[in-house]
Enzyme design. Sequence first.
Site, PDB file in Angstrom:
ATOM      1  N   ASP A  24       6.851 -13.988  -4.694  1.00 19.95           N
ATOM      2  CA  ASP A  24       5.501 -13.798  -5.226  1.00 19.95           C
ATOM      3  C   ASP A  24       5.434 -14.114  -6.731  1.00 19.95           C
ATOM      4  O   ASP A  24       5.118 -15.239  -7.104  1.00 19.95           O
ATOM      5  CB  ASP A  24       5.017 -12.371  -4.934  1.00 19.95           C
ATOM      6  CG  ASP A  24       3.501 -12.240  -4.889  1.00 19.95           C
ATOM      7  OD1 ASP A  24       2.809 -13.268  -4.920  1.00 19.95           O
ATOM      8  OD2 ASP A  24       3.004 -11.096  -4.809  1.00 19.95           O
ATOM      9  N   ASP A  25       5.733 -13.121  -7.567  1.00 18.46           N
ATOM     10  CA  ASP A  25       5.698 -13.292  -9.036  1.00 18.46           C
ATOM     11  C   ASP A  25       6.995 -12.698  -9.593  1.00 18.46           C
ATOM     12  O   ASP A  25       6.991 -11.614 -10.184  1.00 18.46           O
ATOM     13  CB  ASP A  25       4.482 -12.546  -9.607  1.00 18.46           C
ATOM     14  CG  ASP A  25       3.187 -13.069  -9.025  1.00 18.46           C
ATOM     15  OD1 ASP A  25       2.767 -14.173  -9.398  1.00 18.46           O
ATOM     16  OD2 ASP A  25       2.615 -12.379  -8.156  1.00 18.46           O
ATOM     17  N   HIS A  42      -4.067 -15.534   0.837  1.00 13.86           N
ATOM     18  CA  HIS A  42      -3.639 -14.149   0.678  1.00 13.86           C
ATOM     19  C   HIS A  42      -4.628 -13.288   1.469  1.00 13.86           C
ATOM     20  O   HIS A  42      -5.845 -13.431   1.306  1.00 13.86           O
ATOM     21  CB  HIS A  42      -3.715 -13.723  -0.785  1.00 13.86           C
ATOM     22  CG  HIS A  42      -2.581 -14.210  -1.638  1.00 13.86           C
ATOM     23  ND1 HIS A  42      -2.244 -15.530  -1.738  1.00 13.86           N
ATOM     24  CD2 HIS A  42      -1.715 -13.529  -2.438  1.00 13.86           C
ATOM     25  CE1 HIS A  42      -1.215 -15.649  -2.570  1.00 13.86           C
ATOM     26  NE2 HIS A  42      -0.870 -14.449  -3.005  1.00 13.86           N
ATOM     27  N   GLU A  67      -3.062  -7.806   1.795  1.00 14.94           N
ATOM     28  CA  GLU A  67      -2.132  -7.243   0.800  1.00 14.94           C
ATOM     29  C   GLU A  67      -2.712  -5.870   0.428  1.00 14.94           C
ATOM     30  O   GLU A  67      -2.110  -4.848   0.706  1.00 14.94           O
ATOM     31  CB  GLU A  67      -2.057  -8.168  -0.427  1.00 14.94           C
ATOM     32  CG  GLU A  67      -1.140  -7.648  -1.536  1.00 14.94           C
ATOM     33  CD  GLU A  67      -1.189  -8.541  -2.798  1.00 14.94           C
ATOM     34  OE1 GLU A  67      -2.145  -9.324  -2.951  1.00 14.94           O
ATOM     35  OE2 GLU A  67      -0.264  -8.413  -3.642  1.00 14.94           O
ATOM     36  N   HIS A 113       5.991 -18.454  -0.806  1.00 11.84           N
ATOM     37  CA  HIS A 113       4.965 -17.660  -1.499  1.00 11.84           C
ATOM     38  C   HIS A 113       5.467 -17.367  -2.904  1.00 11.84           C
ATOM     39  O   HIS A 113       6.188 -16.395  -3.136  1.00 11.84           O
ATOM     40  CB  HIS A 113       4.711 -16.364  -0.708  1.00 11.84           C
ATOM     41  CG  HIS A 113       3.608 -15.516  -1.270  1.00 11.84           C
ATOM     42  ND1 HIS A 113       2.947 -14.571  -0.516  1.00 11.84           N
ATOM     43  CD2 HIS A 113       3.057 -15.441  -2.519  1.00 11.84           C
ATOM     44  CE1 HIS A 113       2.045 -13.962  -1.266  1.00 11.84           C
ATOM     45  NE2 HIS A 113       2.096 -14.464  -2.489  1.00 11.84           N
ATOM     46  N   HIS A 166       4.022 -17.886  -6.991  1.00 13.32           N
ATOM     47  CA  HIS A 166       3.015 -18.341  -7.967  1.00 13.32           C
ATOM     48  C   HIS A 166       3.788 -18.826  -9.185  1.00 13.32           C
ATOM     49  O   HIS A 166       4.511 -18.026  -9.813  1.00 13.32           O
ATOM     50  CB  HIS A 166       2.096 -17.183  -8.363  1.00 13.32           C
ATOM     51  CG  HIS A 166       1.381 -16.576  -7.187  1.00 13.32           C
ATOM     52  ND1 HIS A 166       0.121 -16.946  -6.823  1.00 13.32           N
ATOM     53  CD2 HIS A 166       1.785 -15.646  -6.281  1.00 13.32           C
ATOM     54  CE1 HIS A 166      -0.242 -16.254  -5.751  1.00 13.32           C
ATOM     55  NE2 HIS A 166       0.752 -15.451  -5.394  1.00 13.32           N
TER      56      HIS A 166
HETATM   57  N1  ADE Z   1      -1.762 -13.892  -7.887  1.00 20.53           N
HETATM   58  C1  ADE Z   1      -0.493 -13.793  -8.250  1.00 20.53           C
HETATM   59  N2  ADE Z   1       0.131 -12.872  -7.507  1.00 20.53           N
HETATM   60  C2  ADE Z   1      -0.762 -12.389  -6.628  1.00 20.53           C
HETATM   61  C3  ADE Z   1      -0.728 -11.429  -5.594  1.00 20.53           C
HETATM   62  N3  ADE Z   1       0.370 -10.744  -5.291  1.00 20.53           N
HETATM   63  N4  ADE Z   1      -1.860 -11.181  -4.921  1.00 20.53           N
HETATM   64  C4  ADE Z   1      -2.982 -11.831  -5.220  1.00 20.53           C
HETATM   65  N5  ADE Z   1      -3.069 -12.742  -6.178  1.00 20.53           N
HETATM   66  C5  ADE Z   1      -1.967 -13.029  -6.881  1.00 20.53           C
HETATM   67 ZN    ZN Z   2       0.922 -13.939  -4.035  1.00 17.67          ZN
END
Ligand code: ADE
Ligand code: ZN
Length: 341
Positions: A278-279, A197, A200, A17, A19
Site C-alpha cells: 500500500d504505502d 479501492h 477498506e 497494490h 501507491h
Molecule cells: N491512497 C493511498 N493509500 C490509500 C489507501 N490505503 N486507501 C485509500 N486511498 C489511498
Molecule cells: Zn491503497
Amino acid sequence: MPDIAALACALPKAELHLHIEGTLEPELAFELARRHGVTLPWRDVDALRAAYDFSDLQSFLDLYYAGADVLRTRDDFRDLTWAYLQRARADNVRHAEIFFDPQTHTARGVPMVEIIEGIHGALLRGERELGISFRLILSFLRHLPESDALATLEQARPFLDRIHGVGLDSSERGHPPSKFRQVFAQCRELGLPVVAHAGEEGPPSYIEEALDLLQARRIDHGVRAVESEVLLDRLAREQIPLTVCPLSNVRLKVYAGLEQHPLRDLLARGLKVTINSDDPAYFGGYVNANFVACVRALDLGADEVTRLARNSVEASWLDAGRRGALLDEIDAVAQDWRTAA
Ligand code: ADE
Ligand code: ZN
C-alpha cells in the site's frame, strides 16, 4: 522449526497494490525539499516519522498529501520510483503494478508529462536492470468530483500508451464507486482495465458497486467483505482478486492488531487474496515485512505463503508467458525450501 518467514521472503512475487507516493521515505522527502528550497513543517526526519501515528484513513491521507508537495519535477518522480524498485527487488518482487495519483500533483501545477515521464522512465530502467516487469495504473481521487476525474482523463490522453489501467482511491466513506460511473465507462471504452479501492473503511456494498457499476477486475483491500456471506461467496466463486495490505490495515486502525486480520480466513475460504504494502514508507514496511508480520501473527504455513505468492502472479495483468515462468519459479523456490527444511 522450518522458517516460514524465510520462505515468504525468498518467494518471487508480484506487488499489485502500491501507491508510488506512499513510498516517499522521510529521508527522500527532506532531500527533495532541499532540492526545491522548500521548508517542510517537520524539523527533521525523526520528527516526520514520529508524525506517522494515524487514527484512520483520513488522518493518514492528510499527511500523505502534504508530503507529496515535494514531488515537483520528473527527476523527483524518477528518483522516488527508482528507490521503490530497488527495495522491491530486495524483497524478490518480480512484477509491480503501481498506482499514481495525478490529481495530487496536477492540482499543484505539476504537468502530467513530468509525472508520467518520471515514473515511467524509472519503471523501464527497473525492467532492464532489475528484471521487474510493470504496469502503471492511474488512480482517480474519490474525494474530488467526478468532473475532476473526467478532466484528468483528458489530460492523460496523450500518454495512454504508458498507462495500463485505472483505479480509485483516497477517502472512501461517503464517496461510493457509483459517483464515478461515467469516467470509468469512458476508461473501459478506451480499453483500460479497472481496479478500485473498496471495503477498506467503506461497507460491503461499495465492493458490490465497484464490481457491478465500475466493472472492477480486482478489489483493492476488500476486507470488509467479511461482513457479507453473499459477497464472500461471490468473490470466491468469481475468483475476484483482493489486494490486501495487512500492515496498512493495522496502522489505519481497520483492525486493532494483525492477529484480528481476516487474511487467513479469506484464504481458507478460497478467495484470491494477495499481500501488498500500500504505502510502505508510512506503514512500517515493504511487501516482505507484510508477509513476515502475517506469518508471525496469523501462523501462516508454507502452503499458505506459497499460495499468496502464486495468487499475486495469477491476479496480475501479465501475459501468459511471463506469468507461467514466474509461477514455475515460485514452485521451484517452494520445492527447494521443502527439500532443505
Ligand atoms: N491512497 C493511498 N493509500 C490509500 C489507501 N490505503 N486507501 C485509500 N486511498 C489511498
Ligand atoms: Zn491503497
